[in-house]
Design an enzyme around this catalytic site. Sequence first.
Site, PDB file in Angstrom:
ATOM      1  N   TYR A 147       7.716   2.073   4.377  1.00  0.00           N
ATOM      2  CA  TYR A 147       8.584   1.884   3.461  1.00  0.00           C
ATOM      3  C   TYR A 147       8.933   0.263   3.347  1.00  0.00           C
ATOM      4  O   TYR A 147       9.838   0.136   4.175  1.00  0.00           O
ATOM      5  CB  TYR A 147       9.767   2.783   3.109  1.00  0.00           C
ATOM      6  N   LYS A 175       4.743   2.641   0.593  1.00  0.00           N
ATOM      7  CA  LYS A 175       5.811   2.376  -0.445  1.00  0.00           C
ATOM      8  C   LYS A 175       6.080   1.028  -0.661  1.00  0.00           C
ATOM      9  O   LYS A 175       6.792   0.510   0.374  1.00  0.00           O
ATOM     10  CB  LYS A 175       6.848   3.294  -0.451  1.00  0.00           C
TER      11      LYS A 175
END
Length: 305
Positions: A147, A175
Amino acid sequence: MTTTVTATAPVSPRPFGRTLCPMVTPFTEAGALDLDGAGRLAERLVAEGCDGLVLNGTTGESPTTSDAEKARLITAVREAVGDRVPLVAGVGTADTLHTVELALAAGKAGADGVLVVTPYYSRPPQDALEAHFRQVADASGLPVMLYDIPGRTGTRIEPETVIRLADHPRIVAVKDCSYDFLGIQKVLARTGLACYAGCDEHVLALYALGGAGCVSTVANVVPRRIAEILEAFEAGDTARAAVLQRRAAPLVEAMTAAGEQGAVTAKALLNALGLPAGPVRAPLRPAGRAAADGLRAVYEEFTAA
């Protein structure tokens, strides 16, 4: 005249689905975890087009939920949706050992993968970041989604670091909230990682370049509309996909780029629609009356189109 162009299948694999929602964590009015509401909200998201859910992420207010609450939320949502969609659990913290503990607990609670954010506040250098992610991936048997959100953590996972991490068998996705569109293209070109757009304005753009899909905050309130963008592109109707993305822009701006955090805006709209959400936890504060009314007006204009 509408032009339809045949689109090729995305380059990225989809280990966690295509249209993922970082679900809000519903609380009761007293501020306790609302597990019944979480189950009902998860059911709605899946029924309306989300084929993956992210729990205990940024929009899920993970900094203010306890370890026990995180595990209970995963279990409750798993019971609600069964095996219909993958569940990805946010486990990232500023502490490597604590992150490992949360990853192991997430697996026991029923998660299918873990979302690991860059350690924040201490701002470790890139070699320390790489070691952190590898230690978490080594310890957990679950696939890992990196992330990258430097606007919150203070530290970027540089593209070269992501590319090196791609050689780990359990690091399978990223992500991307870096706002470095060139950087994520480098990752797409040089790895087999599933690249998910974490910024709603990039949903179609990254998918068109071969991304795996999105992790969409806006999907908390309009899951079907977000899913339709990617469905249209994959069906070859690229013109319609572009129109749908553009139509969503005012709501994307209102929910993610107008000064309020996504957890605040998503909960304001869900509460207005009578859906499970409840209050945010301090230090976040609920949207004020003017902000909430403005959100509702943008939402109603978008959904009426």
